[in-house]
Design a protein around this motif. Structure first.
Motif, PDB file in Angstrom:
ATOM      1  N   THR A   1       7.623 -11.315  -4.276  1.00 22.27           N
ATOM      2  CA  THR A   1       8.113 -10.138  -3.558  1.00 22.27           C
ATOM      3  C   THR A   1       7.037  -9.578  -2.638  1.00 22.27           C
ATOM      4  OG1 THR A   1       7.434  -8.702  -5.376  1.00 22.27           O
ATOM      5  CG2 THR A   1       9.711  -9.506  -5.413  1.00 22.27           C
ATOM      6  N   CYS A   2       6.245 -10.455  -2.060  1.00 17.46           N
ATOM      7  CA  CYS A   2       5.089 -10.006  -1.267  1.00 17.46           C
ATOM      8  C   CYS A   2       5.476  -9.498   0.119  1.00 17.46           C
ATOM      9  CB  CYS A   2       4.062 -11.116  -1.155  1.00 17.46           C
ATOM     10  SG  CYS A   2       4.733 -12.623  -0.470  1.00 17.46           S
ATOM     11  N   PHE A   3       6.777  -9.410   0.400  1.00 17.13           N
ATOM     12  CA  PHE A   3       7.216  -8.889   1.697  1.00 17.13           C
ATOM     13  C   PHE A   3       7.236  -7.364   1.721  1.00 17.13           C
ATOM     14  CE2 PHE A   3      10.678 -10.440  -0.901  1.00 17.13           C
ATOM     15  CZ  PHE A   3      11.399  -9.286  -1.145  1.00 17.13           C
ATOM     16  N   TYR A   4       6.959  -6.716   0.593  1.00 16.42           N
ATOM     17  CA  TYR A   4       6.791  -5.261   0.588  1.00 16.42           C
ATOM     18  C   TYR A   4       5.555  -4.890  -0.215  1.00 16.42           C
ATOM     19  CZ  TYR A   4       9.187  -5.335  -3.972  1.00 16.42           C
ATOM     20  OH  TYR A   4       9.552  -5.586  -5.266  1.00 16.42           O
ATOM     21  N   GLU A   5       5.011  -3.747   0.081  1.00 18.48           N
ATOM     22  CA  GLU A   5       3.796  -3.326  -0.601  1.00 18.48           C
ATOM     23  C   GLU A   5       4.098  -2.888  -2.020  1.00 18.48           C
ATOM     24  OE1 GLU A   5       3.477   1.283   0.890  1.00 18.48           O
ATOM     25  OE2 GLU A   5       2.429  -0.252   2.008  1.00 18.48           O
ATOM     26  N   GLU A   6       3.096  -2.979  -2.873  1.00 20.65           N
ATOM     27  CA  GLU A   6       3.249  -2.605  -4.283  1.00 20.65           C
ATOM     28  C   GLU A   6       2.198  -1.563  -4.636  1.00 20.65           C
ATOM     29  OE1 GLU A   6       5.384  -2.323  -7.174  1.00 20.65           O
ATOM     30  OE2 GLU A   6       5.789  -4.290  -6.315  1.00 20.65           O
ATOM     31  N   VAL A   7       2.647  -0.453  -5.185  1.00 25.03           N
ATOM     32  CA  VAL A   7       1.762   0.618  -5.625  1.00 25.03           C
ATOM     33  C   VAL A   7       1.993   0.818  -7.116  1.00 25.03           C
ATOM     34  CG1 VAL A   7       1.176   3.051  -5.389  1.00 25.03           C
ATOM     35  CG2 VAL A   7       1.863   1.748  -3.374  1.00 25.03           C
ATOM     36  N   VAL A   8       0.919   0.763  -7.896  1.00 30.34           N
ATOM     37  CA  VAL A   8       1.012   0.970  -9.343  1.00 30.34           C
ATOM     38  C   VAL A   8       0.181   2.197  -9.681  1.00 30.34           C
ATOM     39  CG1 VAL A   8       0.594  -0.006 -11.622  1.00 30.34           C
ATOM     40  CG2 VAL A   8       1.277  -1.496  -9.733  1.00 30.34           C
ATOM     41  N   LYS A   9       0.833   3.176 -10.308  1.00 29.09           N
ATOM     42  CA  LYS A   9       0.154   4.418 -10.689  1.00 29.09           C
ATOM     43  C   LYS A   9       0.191   4.592 -12.196  1.00 29.09           C
ATOM     44  CE  LYS A   9       1.026   6.828  -6.388  1.00 29.09           C
ATOM     45  NZ  LYS A   9       1.473   8.055  -5.769  1.00 29.09           N
ATOM     46  N   HIS A  10      -0.807   5.296 -12.717  1.00 28.02           N
ATOM     47  CA  HIS A  10      -0.871   5.595 -14.146  1.00 28.02           C
ATOM     48  C   HIS A  10       0.326   6.475 -14.494  1.00 28.02           C
ATOM     49  CE1 HIS A  10      -2.225   7.330 -17.927  1.00 28.02           C
ATOM     50  NE2 HIS A  10      -3.041   6.284 -18.011  1.00 28.02           N
ATOM     51  N   PRO A  11       1.022   6.192 -15.592  1.00 29.52           N
ATOM     52  CA  PRO A  11       2.239   6.945 -15.911  1.00 29.52           C
ATOM     53  C   PRO A  11       2.024   8.438 -16.180  1.00 29.52           C
ATOM     54  CG  PRO A  11       1.747   5.358 -17.651  1.00 29.52           C
ATOM     55  CD  PRO A  11       0.772   5.124 -16.539  1.00 29.52           C
ATOM     56  N   ARG A  12       0.887   8.816 -16.730  1.00 29.08           N
ATOM     57  CA  ARG A  12       0.661  10.237 -17.015  1.00 29.08           C
ATOM     58  C   ARG A  12      -0.097  10.948 -15.899  1.00 29.08           C
ATOM     59  NH1 ARG A  12      -2.123   9.959 -22.575  1.00 29.08           N
ATOM     60  NH2 ARG A  12      -2.652   7.996 -21.625  1.00 29.08           N
ATOM     61  N   THR A  13      -1.199  10.366 -15.464  1.00 29.07           N
ATOM     62  CA  THR A  13      -2.046  11.051 -14.484  1.00 29.07           C
ATOM     63  C   THR A  13      -1.613  10.803 -13.046  1.00 29.07           C
ATOM     64  OG1 THR A  13      -3.608   9.216 -14.280  1.00 29.07           O
ATOM     65  CG2 THR A  13      -4.022  10.860 -16.027  1.00 29.07           C
ATOM     66  N   ARG A  14      -0.788   9.798 -12.827  1.00 26.91           N
ATOM     67  CA  ARG A  14      -0.327   9.400 -11.492  1.00 26.91           C
ATOM     68  C   ARG A  14      -1.476   8.918 -10.608  1.00 26.91           C
ATOM     69  NH1 ARG A  14       4.222   7.816 -11.994  1.00 26.91           N
ATOM     70  NH2 ARG A  14       4.687   8.073  -9.814  1.00 26.91           N
ATOM     71  N   ALA A  15      -2.615   8.595 -11.239  1.00 27.50           N
ATOM     72  CA  ALA A  15      -3.757   8.055 -10.491  1.00 27.50           C
ATOM     73  C   ALA A  15      -3.425   6.637 -10.027  1.00 27.50           C
ATOM     74  CB  ALA A  15      -5.000   8.038 -11.371  1.00 27.50           C
ATOM     75  N   LEU A  16      -3.895   6.295  -8.867  1.00 25.78           N
ATOM     76  CA  LEU A  16      -3.653   4.970  -8.309  1.00 25.78           C
ATOM     77  C   LEU A  16      -4.421   3.925  -9.108  1.00 25.78           C
ATOM     78  CD1 LEU A  16      -2.362   3.347  -5.983  1.00 25.78           C
ATOM     79  CD2 LEU A  16      -4.516   3.670  -4.748  1.00 25.78           C
ATOM     80  N   LEU A  17      -3.691   2.947  -9.653  1.00 24.10           N
ATOM     81  CA  LEU A  17      -4.320   1.867 -10.407  1.00 24.10           C
ATOM     82  C   LEU A  17      -4.463   0.619  -9.560  1.00 24.10           C
ATOM     83  CD1 LEU A  17      -2.466   2.183 -13.830  1.00 24.10           C
ATOM     84  CD2 LEU A  17      -4.739   3.030 -13.223  1.00 24.10           C
ATOM     85  N   SER A  18      -3.460   0.351  -8.745  1.00 23.75           N
ATOM     86  CA  SER A  18      -3.501  -0.851  -7.923  1.00 23.75           C
ATOM     87  C   SER A  18      -2.635  -0.660  -6.695  1.00 23.75           C
ATOM     88  CB  SER A  18      -3.000  -2.050  -8.729  1.00 23.75           C
ATOM     89  OG  SER A  18      -3.000  -3.204  -7.929  1.00 23.75           O
TER      90      SER A  18
END
Length: 51
Positions: A12-29
């Motif tokens: 699915t590399c045709f769109y960007e992927e943002v992964v955030k921490h579930p509690r803090t919403r800090a950017l993980l990846s």
């Protein structure tokens, strides 16, 4: 979340992927999209096969 999201990214590399921490919403990846208007190598192989 990261373990569920990032392994699927190659298909699915045709769109960007943002992964955030579930509690803090800090950017993980963050992984940006790779392909633009041109077909990906996987898509091109499928197009060639169908033709």
């Amino acid at each position: 979340m990261v373990l569920n999201t990032l392994p699927a990214w190659p298909d699915t590399c045709f769109y960007e992927e943002v992964v955030k921490h579930p509690r803090t919403r800090a950017l993980l990846s963050y992984v940006g999209s790779v392909f633009g208007d041109e077909p990906s190598p996987k898509e091109q192989a499928l197009i060639d096969l169908c033709r």
